[in-house]
Design a protein around this motif. Structure first.
Motif, PDB file in Angstrom:
ATOM      1  N   ASP A   1      15.872  29.579  -6.210  1.00 29.73           N
ATOM      2  CA  ASP A   1      17.061  30.390  -5.918  1.00 29.73           C
ATOM      3  C   ASP A   1      18.168  30.118  -6.933  1.00 29.73           C
ATOM      4  O   ASP A   1      18.890  31.032  -7.341  1.00 29.73           O
ATOM      5  CB  ASP A   1      17.571  30.108  -4.506  1.00 29.73           C
ATOM      6  CG  ASP A   1      16.696  30.731  -3.429  1.00 29.73           C
ATOM      7  OD1 ASP A   1      15.841  31.575  -3.775  1.00 29.73           O
ATOM      8  OD2 ASP A   1      16.864  30.361  -2.252  1.00 29.73           O
TER       9      ASP A   1
ATOM     10  N   GLU B   1      11.992  26.322  -3.070  1.00 32.96           N
ATOM     11  CA  GLU B   1      12.734  27.583  -2.997  1.00 32.96           C
ATOM     12  C   GLU B   1      14.198  27.382  -3.356  1.00 32.96           C
ATOM     13  O   GLU B   1      14.836  28.274  -3.934  1.00 32.96           O
ATOM     14  CB  GLU B   1      12.590  28.197  -1.599  1.00 32.96           C
ATOM     15  CG  GLU B   1      11.193  28.710  -1.313  1.00 32.96           C
ATOM     16  CD  GLU B   1      11.131  29.600  -0.085  1.00 32.96           C
ATOM     17  OE1 GLU B   1      12.186  29.803   0.563  1.00 32.96           O
ATOM     18  OE2 GLU B   1      10.038  30.103   0.232  1.00 32.96           O
ATOM     19  N   ASP B   2      14.725  26.215  -3.043  1.00 38.75           N
ATOM     20  CA  ASP B   2      16.118  25.916  -3.400  1.00 38.75           C
ATOM     21  C   ASP B   2      16.302  25.982  -4.913  1.00 38.75           C
ATOM     22  O   ASP B   2      17.236  26.617  -5.411  1.00 38.75           O
ATOM     23  CB  ASP B   2      16.501  24.536  -2.881  1.00 38.75           C
ATOM     24  CG  ASP B   2      17.877  24.110  -3.354  1.00 38.75           C
ATOM     25  OD1 ASP B   2      18.860  24.812  -3.040  1.00 38.75           O
ATOM     26  OD2 ASP B   2      17.980  23.075  -4.035  1.00 38.75           O
TER      27      ASP B   2
ATOM     28  N   GLN C   1      17.824  32.056 -10.054  1.00 37.05           N
ATOM     29  CA  GLN C   1      18.099  33.484  -9.940  1.00 37.05           C
ATOM     30  C   GLN C   1      19.596  33.804 -10.009  1.00 37.05           C
ATOM     31  O   GLN C   1      19.981  34.969 -10.033  1.00 37.05           O
ATOM     32  CB  GLN C   1      17.523  34.016  -8.626  1.00 37.05           C
ATOM     33  CG  GLN C   1      16.001  33.978  -8.548  1.00 37.05           C
ATOM     34  CD  GLN C   1      15.346  34.787  -9.643  1.00 37.05           C
ATOM     35  OE1 GLN C   1      15.616  35.966  -9.800  1.00 37.05           O
ATOM     36  NE2 GLN C   1      14.481  34.139 -10.418  1.00 37.05           N
ATOM     37  N   ARG C   2      20.421  32.798 -10.050  1.00 38.89           N
ATOM     38  CA  ARG C   2      21.859  33.044 -10.099  1.00 38.89           C
ATOM     39  C   ARG C   2      22.258  33.649 -11.445  1.00 38.89           C
ATOM     40  O   ARG C   2      21.692  33.299 -12.484  1.00 38.89           O
ATOM     41  CB  ARG C   2      22.631  31.731  -9.906  1.00 38.89           C
ATOM     42  CG  ARG C   2      22.455  31.085  -8.545  1.00 38.89           C
ATOM     43  CD  ARG C   2      23.266  29.797  -8.468  1.00 38.89           C
ATOM     44  NE  ARG C   2      23.026  29.069  -7.223  1.00 38.89           N
ATOM     45  CZ  ARG C   2      23.587  27.900  -6.931  1.00 38.89           C
ATOM     46  NH1 ARG C   2      24.437  27.339  -7.796  1.00 38.89           N
ATOM     47  NH2 ARG C   2      23.314  27.301  -5.780  1.00 38.89           N
TER      48      ARG C   2
ATOM     49  N   THR D   1       9.574  33.427  -9.257  1.00 41.53           N
ATOM     50  CA  THR D   1      10.631  33.596  -8.248  1.00 41.53           C
ATOM     51  C   THR D   1      10.191  33.031  -6.896  1.00 41.53           C
ATOM     52  O   THR D   1       9.033  32.651  -6.700  1.00 41.53           O
ATOM     53  CB  THR D   1      10.968  35.082  -8.072  1.00 41.53           C
ATOM     54  OG1 THR D   1       9.815  35.759  -7.527  1.00 41.53           O
ATOM     55  CG2 THR D   1      11.347  35.715  -9.409  1.00 41.53           C
ATOM     56  N   THR D   2      11.115  33.039  -5.966  1.00 38.48           N
ATOM     57  CA  THR D   2      10.819  32.588  -4.611  1.00 38.48           C
ATOM     58  C   THR D   2       9.722  33.438  -3.980  1.00 38.48           C
ATOM     59  O   THR D   2       8.815  32.923  -3.316  1.00 38.48           O
ATOM     60  CB  THR D   2      12.088  32.650  -3.738  1.00 38.48           C
ATOM     61  OG1 THR D   2      13.087  31.819  -4.332  1.00 38.48           O
ATOM     62  CG2 THR D   2      11.807  32.168  -2.325  1.00 38.48           C
ATOM     63  N   GLN D   3       9.787  34.738  -4.200  1.00 39.96           N
ATOM     64  CA  GLN D   3       8.759  35.629  -3.649  1.00 39.96           C
ATOM     65  C   GLN D   3       7.395  35.317  -4.251  1.00 39.96           C
ATOM     66  O   GLN D   3       6.373  35.338  -3.551  1.00 39.96           O
ATOM     67  CB  GLN D   3       9.133  37.091  -3.915  1.00 39.96           C
ATOM     68  CG  GLN D   3       8.245  38.097  -3.191  1.00 39.96           C
ATOM     69  CD  GLN D   3       8.274  37.929  -1.681  1.00 39.96           C
ATOM     70  OE1 GLN D   3       9.315  37.617  -1.099  1.00 39.96           O
ATOM     71  NE2 GLN D   3       7.138  38.120  -1.033  1.00 39.96           N
TER      72      GLN D   3
END
Length: 205
Positions: free
Chosen positions: A6, A2-3, A9-10, A189-191
């Motif tokens: 994330d 997840e790191d 996604q920046r 994505t994380t989701q």
């Protein structure tokens, strides 16, 4: 995991570029010609001659569609440290911090810098990076690995005989792909991870 997701996604920030680094190697193979009498057709042995190994470091900035390739004869801790210094001081000298994503290979650590440079220089270079590692056995999360796969299919499928021709092939591919501004269409994505890779998460009773 997840790191890393994330980080992807920046929003694009030229002062804090997200850069993925990975490496691969390819066997150099040349044909062995068979001597024959004058006037006879040229003959080539069905067996190939191994002619060493070429290593390629991929430095890929996915949001900018830019990549740099460095060809070496080895991929040791020293080679990786030199790639980090090149990334920091030549490719991104004006960045406040380079957001770095690598896999968990044992050479992918600040220890490689201290094996290569003085403590002061190693510390300086290390502080230029914000480091994020992919989980073990999940190196596919490093977009540089995707870019290496594309390079392998588009430029390195046919065997190359020597280091000179290998460097030329890799350089030509890099220039053409940069000119096209090719990017990776990353949509995981994380989701998505929490749904599709639910088995990897601990069960909370």
């Amino acid at each position: 995991m997840e790191d890393v997701l994330d980080v992807y996604q920046r929003p694009y920030d030229p002062k804090r570029p997200v850069v993925c680094i990975d490496e691969t190697n390819k066997q150099l193979i040349k044909e062995t010609r068979i001597s024959c009498a004058s006037g006879q057709p040229e003959k080539v042995d069905s067996e190939y001659e191994r002619n060493g190994v070429a290593d390629v470091f991929m430095i890929f900035e996915p949001l900018a569609g830019k990549r740099e390739t460095i060809v070496t004869t080895t991929r040791t801790a020293v080679d990786f440290a030199q790639v980090l210094k090149y990334t920091s001081d030549v490719l991104y000298p004006h960045a406040k911090k380079v957001v770095l994503i690598t896999d968990n290979l044992n050479t992918h650590s600040t220890a490689s810098l201290y094996k290569t440079f003085s403590p002061e220089e190693a510390h300086r270079i290390a502080n230029r990076f914000e480091w994020h590692h992919t989980p073990k056995h999940e190196s596919w999360l490093d977009m540089a690995e995707i870019e290496i796969g594309i390079m392998s299919r588009q430029a390195l499928e046919k065997p190359l005989p020597d280091m000179e021709s290998f460097k030329k092939q890799v350089s030509t591919w890099t220039q053409q792909r940069n000119a096209a501004g090719s990017k990776v269409n990353w949509q995981f994505t994380t989701q998505d991870a929490r749904i599709k890779l639910k088995r990897l998460y601990p069960t909370i009773l």
